[in-house]
Design a protein around this motif. Sequence first.
Motif, short mmCIF file in Angstrom:
data_model
loop_
_atom_site.label_atom_id
_atom_site.label_comp_id
_atom_site.label_asym_id
_atom_site.label_seq_id
_atom_site.Cartn_x
_atom_site.Cartn_y
_atom_site.Cartn_z
N GLY A 14 -4.66 8.97 3.34
CA GLY A 14 -4.19 10.22 2.75
C GLY A 14 -2.72 10.44 3.03
N GLU A 15 -2.25 11.62 2.68
CA GLU A 15 -0.85 11.94 2.89
C GLU A 15 -0.57 12.05 4.39
OE1 GLU A 15 1.48 12.01 0.68
OE2 GLU A 15 0.07 11.62 -0.97
N LEU A 16 0.51 11.43 4.83
CA LEU A 16 0.89 11.50 6.23
C LEU A 16 1.65 12.79 6.51
CD1 LEU A 16 2.16 7.86 6.90
CD2 LEU A 16 0.00 8.86 7.63
N GLN A 17 1.30 13.41 7.62
CA GLN A 17 2.06 14.58 8.05
C GLN A 17 3.37 14.13 8.64
OE1 GLN A 17 -0.30 16.87 10.76
NE2 GLN A 17 -1.99 17.17 9.32
N ASP A 18 4.38 15.01 8.54
CA ASP A 18 5.67 14.69 9.14
C ASP A 18 5.50 14.52 10.64
OD1 ASP A 18 6.92 14.86 6.71
OD2 ASP A 18 7.47 16.96 6.94
N SER A 19 5.97 13.42 11.16
CA SER A 19 5.87 13.18 12.60
C SER A 19 6.87 12.12 12.98
CB SER A 19 4.45 12.75 12.97
OG SER A 19 4.22 11.41 12.55
N SER A 20 6.92 11.84 14.27
CA SER A 20 7.82 10.79 14.76
C SER A 20 7.15 9.43 14.74
CB SER A 20 8.27 11.13 16.19
OG SER A 20 7.13 11.20 17.05
N LEU A 21 5.88 9.36 14.30
CA LEU A 21 5.17 8.09 14.30
C LEU A 21 5.75 7.14 13.26
CD1 LEU A 21 1.48 9.40 14.49
CD2 LEU A 21 2.91 8.55 16.37
N ILE A 22 5.67 5.86 13.56
CA ILE A 22 6.08 4.83 12.62
C ILE A 22 4.88 4.45 11.77
CG2 ILE A 22 6.95 2.47 12.40
CD1 ILE A 22 8.33 2.88 15.10
N SER A 23 5.08 4.34 10.46
CA SER A 23 3.97 4.01 9.55
C SER A 23 4.28 2.75 8.76
CB SER A 23 3.69 5.18 8.59
OG SER A 23 4.77 5.36 7.70
N ARG A 24 3.20 2.06 8.42
CA ARG A 24 3.32 0.88 7.55
C ARG A 24 2.20 0.96 6.52
NH1 ARG A 24 4.07 -5.38 9.60
NH2 ARG A 24 4.29 -6.32 7.52
N ARG A 25 2.56 0.96 5.26
CA ARG A 25 1.60 1.13 4.19
C ARG A 25 0.77 -0.15 4.01
NH1 ARG A 25 0.85 0.21 -1.21
NH2 ARG A 25 0.13 1.94 -2.52
N LEU A 26 -0.54 0.06 3.87
CA LEU A 26 -1.43 -1.07 3.61
C LEU A 26 -1.84 -1.13 2.15
CD1 LEU A 26 -3.88 -0.89 6.68
CD2 LEU A 26 -1.86 -2.33 6.39
N SER A 27 -2.25 0.01 1.60
CA SER A 27 -2.81 -0.02 0.26
C SER A 27 -2.83 1.38 -0.33
CB SER A 27 -4.25 -0.58 0.30
OG SER A 27 -4.84 -0.59 -0.98
N ALA A 28 -3.03 1.44 -1.65
CA ALA A 28 -3.22 2.73 -2.30
C ALA A 28 -4.59 3.30 -1.95
CB ALA A 28 -3.10 2.57 -3.82
N ASN A 29 -4.68 4.62 -1.98
CA ASN A 29 -5.95 5.31 -1.76
C ASN A 29 -6.28 6.03 -3.07
OD1 ASN A 29 -8.20 6.45 -0.35
ND2 ASN A 29 -7.04 8.36 -0.18
#
Length: 295
Positions: A146-161
Amino acid sequence: MDSLEGLPVFVRTVREGSFSAAARALDLTPSAVSKQIGRLEDRLSVRLFNRTTRRLSLTEEGAAFYERASRILTDLEDAAAAVSSLRATPQGRLRVTMPSGFGLLHFLPVLPDFLARYPELDLDIDVNDRFVDMVDEGFDVALRIGELQDSSLISRRLSANHRVLAAAPGYLHAHGAPRRIGEVADHNCLVYTYRAQRHDWHLVDETGAEFVVTVSGNVETNNPTILRASALAGVGLVLLPLWLIGPDLKAGRLVQVLPRYHGPDSAINVVYPPGRHLSARVRCFVDFLVERFAD
């Protein structure tokens, strides 16, 4: 405070929830765990736990100390891993959290491959559908849908939902299929309670136009796997992602309803806390997820 003595025992006690559980995990006696916690409290001149015969909980000071202590231990583990680099094989304990449906349907089948590739890693897997605060709860990696909340975490996209409307053939035979978007509200719609505005289904057509349908039904749950099972049983209409019901649609166990419409697209991401040096444990897990699940 001139020593780290007691920090690992304190952090493990918080994570395990009791002295006895921490003792088993650390191969100590409960009295040894209690003594180490007591000495730590004496050095800090604060009480870290509220103790009763039935429950162990952190005091306000204990909660603040746990947040810092868990980060210190993680940094120490990462420093040790960096120094020994650079052993080729990642090792140690990796705490992972992910949604239940994805974990059971998609990660569980590839888990043996991951463990075979990294035999010196120990996985601690938390599977649930609530929002998990990674830092506060001491997780290394999280899989978020789902949509990621604003945060300091690092994200890496895997796939569409990609989410679609669907129902079992038996349900559609008994109740008819909605022919227009407004008719969806006339059906028994099965609701996922962890979504904001759970009774408002947001849908998009092929032109990008957005619609909101207010729905209701006789099943509401925080578990999407239960929604899938209910839909398969012919209970009602669902709005669920293709990663969950794609095989059912292909096999004809479910039928897509109003295929011109779908939920607003989001993504499946793997996230982890920032750091100047990404540990080998986290790196190999993230790379494995990308390898297996990227689009």
